[in-house]
Structures are given as structure tokens and as C-alpha cells.
Design an enzyme around this catalytic site. Structure first.
Site, PDB file in Angstrom:
ATOM      1  N   TYR A  28      34.660  44.431  35.313  1.00 24.42           N
ATOM      2  CA  TYR A  28      35.569  44.671  36.499  1.00 24.42           C
ATOM      3  C   TYR A  28      35.509  45.643  37.128  1.00 24.42           C
ATOM      4  O   TYR A  28      35.949  46.873  38.267  1.00 24.42           O
ATOM      5  CB  TYR A  28      36.870  44.320  36.903  1.00 24.42           C
ATOM      6  N   HIS A 106      31.710  40.504  44.968  1.00 24.03           N
ATOM      7  CA  HIS A 106      32.284  40.681  44.311  1.00 24.03           C
ATOM      8  C   HIS A 106      31.950  41.819  42.983  1.00 24.03           C
ATOM      9  O   HIS A 106      30.496  41.723  43.438  1.00 24.03           O
ATOM     10  CB  HIS A 106      31.667  39.194  43.248  1.00 24.03           C
TER      11      HIS A 106
HETATM   12  C1  DQA Z   1      35.430  38.297  41.105  1.00 24.45           C
HETATM   13  C2  DQA Z   1      35.173  37.332  39.999  1.00 24.45           C
HETATM   14  C3  DQA Z   1      35.864  36.695  40.015  1.00 24.45           C
HETATM   15  O1  DQA Z   1      35.046  35.083  39.649  1.00 24.45           O
HETATM   16  C4  DQA Z   1      37.028  35.700  39.222  1.00 24.45           C
HETATM   17  O2  DQA Z   1      38.227  35.900  39.407  1.00 24.45           O
HETATM   18  C5  DQA Z   1      37.861  37.765  40.291  1.00 24.45           C
HETATM   19  C6  DQA Z   1      37.277  38.611  40.488  1.00 24.45           C
HETATM   20  C7  DQA Z   1      34.994  39.738  41.276  1.00 24.45           C
HETATM   21  O3  DQA Z   1      34.911  41.028  41.414  1.00 24.45           O
HETATM   22  O4  DQA Z   1      33.749  39.602  40.167  1.00 24.45           O
HETATM   23  O5  DQA Z   1      39.118  37.244  40.276  1.00 24.45           O
HETATM   24  O6  DQA Z   1      35.919  38.237  42.253  1.00 24.45           O
END
Ligand code: DQA
Length: 155
Positions: A28, A106
Site C-alpha cells: 500500500y 485501489h
Molecule cells: C485495497 C485493496 C483491498 O483488497 C484491501 O482490503 C484494502 C486496500 C487497496 O487500496 O489496494 O484494504 O482497497
């Protein structure tokens, strides 16, 4: 921009995204949520959009925030629902009421990760979908939404 009303962009973050910066940086990235929000605010301002931000770890709170957006109106919405992406029909039902264009963003490439992350219950509601591009993905979403708003204005 003289004579033009300022448009509103809502930036919504769901569960666990308040932990950005310390949560799995390999997945992330290193930006904290306030830093990411500030980046989006800046990108959006460059396109004449005023950003309002909200993050919550409570599904009902996000649903109620979306109800507020439905009642008050908005010009565009960016949503990264976190894990709710993959199973929250309550979130989906709420977003279905939003008239403004929605971008689903995402940070990580959900399509290349675990099986359960590959499905998004909001995918077909989103005019724009970006994943796996980190914070840049938000800039891409802002640009795409601003283009949609501009096109709608000229219709
Ligand atoms: C997310 C991807 C999701 O699968 C995960 O549960 C997240 C972050 C992303 O930003 O990559 O909390 O949304």
C-alpha cells in the site's frame, strides 16, 4: 476560475485505510492517509474541484456518509472501500443512489492478489476503475472524473 461554481469531489476511504503508512507498505506504499488526502486535494484543485475527505472503519458510517452525499449532491466521488470492496452489498446499494460519477480506486493491484480480492461488488457502478498504481492511481481517477464532468457540462 472566474464565473464558474466550484465542483465538489468526495474522497471516501473505508476500513483499515487509516493505517496507511504503517500497514503493509510493500502493498500500500508509505504515504499516510492525511498525506494521500493532501495529494488528492492538490490534484483535484488543479482541475477546479474542491475535495471533501472521509475515512471510517464502520460500514454503517460509510453508508450514512453516502446518504449525506446523495441528499446534498456532489459532482464526483472517489471511493476506496478497502476490504468492503469485495463483499459489502450495503455499500453497493448506497453507491447505487449516487448520481455523480464514481471512481473506484485501489492502491494495490487487486486483480493480481488473492482470489477473494479479485471481485469487486461495486465494479459496475464505477465510471472509472484504477488499481495497482499507488497514489498515482488517485491522480488518474481525478483526471478521468474531471474529464467526465467537463463532457457532461458540454452536453
Ligand atoms: C485495497 C485493496 C483491498 O483488497 C484491501 O482490503 C484494502 C486496500 C487497496 O487500496 O489496494 O484494504 O482497497
Amino acid at each position: 476560475m472566474a464565473g464558474e461554481t466550484v465542483k465538489t469531489l468526495w474522497l471516501l476511504h473505508g476500513v483499515n485505510l487509516d493505517m496507511l503508512g504503517r500497514r503493509e507498505p510493500a502493498q500500500y506504499g508509505v504515504l499516510t492517509l492525511p498525506e494521500l488526502e493532501a495529494y488528492v486535494v492538490e490534484c483535484a484543485a488543479a482541475r477546479g474541484l474542491a475535495t471533501r475527505c472521509h475515512q471510517t472503519n464502520h460500514e454503517g458510517e460509510l453508508v450514512e456518509k453516502i446518504h449525506e452525499i446523495v441528499r446534498e449532491g456532489a459532482d464526483a466521488v472517489i471511493v476506496n472501500p478497502g476490504a468492503w470492496t469485495h463483499y459489502s452489498y450495503a455499500l453497493r446499494d448506497a453507491l447505487e443512489m449516487v448520481a455523480a460519477p464514481i471512481a473506484e480506486v485501489h492502491l494495490s493491484a487487486i486483480e493480481d492478489r488473492e482470489e477473494w480480492r479479485r471481485h469487486s461488488v461495486i465494479a459496475d457502478l464505477a465510471a472509472v476503475r484504477v488499481s495497482g498504481k499507488g497514489p498515482e492511481g488517485y491522480a488518474e481517477a481525478v483526471a478521468a472524473l474531471a474529464d467526465i464532468i467537463q463532457r457532461e457540462e458540454h452536453e
